[in-house]
Design a protein around this motif. Sequence first.
Motif, mmCIF file in Angstrom:
data_model
loop_
_atom_site.group_PDB
_atom_site.id
_atom_site.type_symbol
_atom_site.label_atom_id
_atom_site.label_comp_id
_atom_site.label_asym_id
_atom_site.label_seq_id
_atom_site.Cartn_x
_atom_site.Cartn_y
_atom_site.Cartn_z
ATOM 1 N N ARG A 75 0.928 -1.271 0.029
ATOM 2 C CA ARG A 75 -0.128 0.040 -0.068
ATOM 3 C C ARG A 75 0.797 1.337 0.007
ATOM 4 O O ARG A 75 2.149 1.353 0.227
ATOM 5 C CB ARG A 75 -0.828 0.096 1.163
ATOM 6 C CG ARG A 75 -0.056 0.119 2.512
ATOM 7 C CD ARG A 75 -1.099 0.033 3.760
ATOM 8 N NE ARG A 75 -0.626 0.754 4.901
ATOM 9 C CZ ARG A 75 -0.931 2.052 5.014
ATOM 10 N NH1 ARG A 75 -1.625 2.511 4.382
ATOM 11 N NH2 ARG A 75 -0.344 2.459 6.225
ATOM 12 N N PHE A 76 0.216 2.373 -0.159
ATOM 13 C CA PHE A 76 0.764 3.559 -0.073
ATOM 14 C C PHE A 76 0.327 4.613 0.871
ATOM 15 O O PHE A 76 -0.926 5.090 0.520
ATOM 16 C CB PHE A 76 0.835 4.318 -1.395
ATOM 17 C CG PHE A 76 1.572 3.683 -2.853
ATOM 18 C CD1 PHE A 76 2.695 3.958 -3.188
ATOM 19 C CD2 PHE A 76 0.670 2.649 -3.461
ATOM 20 C CE1 PHE A 76 3.553 2.935 -4.215
ATOM 21 C CE2 PHE A 76 1.125 1.942 -4.494
ATOM 22 C CZ PHE A 76 2.655 2.037 -4.775
ATOM 23 N N PRO A 77 0.909 4.640 1.887
ATOM 24 C CA PRO A 77 0.332 5.565 2.942
ATOM 25 C C PRO A 77 -0.194 7.001 2.467
ATOM 26 O O PRO A 77 -1.191 7.472 3.083
ATOM 27 C CB PRO A 77 1.559 5.699 4.049
ATOM 28 C CG PRO A 77 2.435 4.510 3.764
ATOM 29 C CD PRO A 77 2.413 4.289 2.295
ATOM 30 N N CYS A 78 0.174 7.442 1.447
ATOM 31 C CA CYS A 78 -0.030 8.727 1.219
ATOM 32 C C CYS A 78 -1.530 8.870 0.381
ATOM 33 O O CYS A 78 -2.167 9.760 0.453
ATOM 34 C CB CYS A 78 0.849 9.317 0.056
ATOM 35 S SG CYS A 78 1.090 8.368 -1.421
ATOM 36 N N LEU A 79 -2.180 7.698 0.209
ATOM 37 C CA LEU A 79 -3.361 7.359 -0.237
ATOM 38 C C LEU A 79 -4.423 7.078 0.826
ATOM 39 O O LEU A 79 -5.559 7.281 0.692
ATOM 40 C CB LEU A 79 -3.318 6.154 -1.361
ATOM 41 C CG LEU A 79 -2.667 6.338 -2.386
ATOM 42 C CD1 LEU A 79 -2.840 5.374 -3.401
ATOM 43 C CD2 LEU A 79 -2.945 7.784 -3.124
ATOM 44 N N ASP A 80 -4.101 7.078 2.168
ATOM 45 C CA ASP A 80 -4.843 6.743 3.281
ATOM 46 C C ASP A 80 -5.529 8.088 3.718
ATOM 47 O O ASP A 80 -5.342 9.245 3.562
ATOM 48 C CB ASP A 80 -4.189 6.359 4.367
ATOM 49 C CG ASP A 80 -3.657 4.928 4.162
ATOM 50 O OD1 ASP A 80 -4.237 4.130 3.354
ATOM 51 O OD2 ASP A 80 -2.976 4.508 4.928
#
Length: 80
Positions: A75-80
């Motif tokens: 996953r990409f934390p910037c998309l949370d």
Amino acid sequence: MSRKASQLDLTATLRQVRDPVITVECRLCGRSGQLERATLVKKHGAGVSFGRLRRMAAMGCERLVSEDGDRCGTRFPCLD
């Protein structure tokens, strides 16, 4: 200025997320890394989706293409 957004998902592109460093991590494997946005844009273009980047980052993950479908935790934390 980054566009953090709970409304973004893996269809988001690098054009929408302007953080200079993109963090990628896998909750299941514990692997993580950082990718320079400028390098990604130069190599793949600003229109590349995070879904495509996820597949590239998780290449070789047996969970990505398991019999039960995609069970990879990348996953990409910037998309949370």
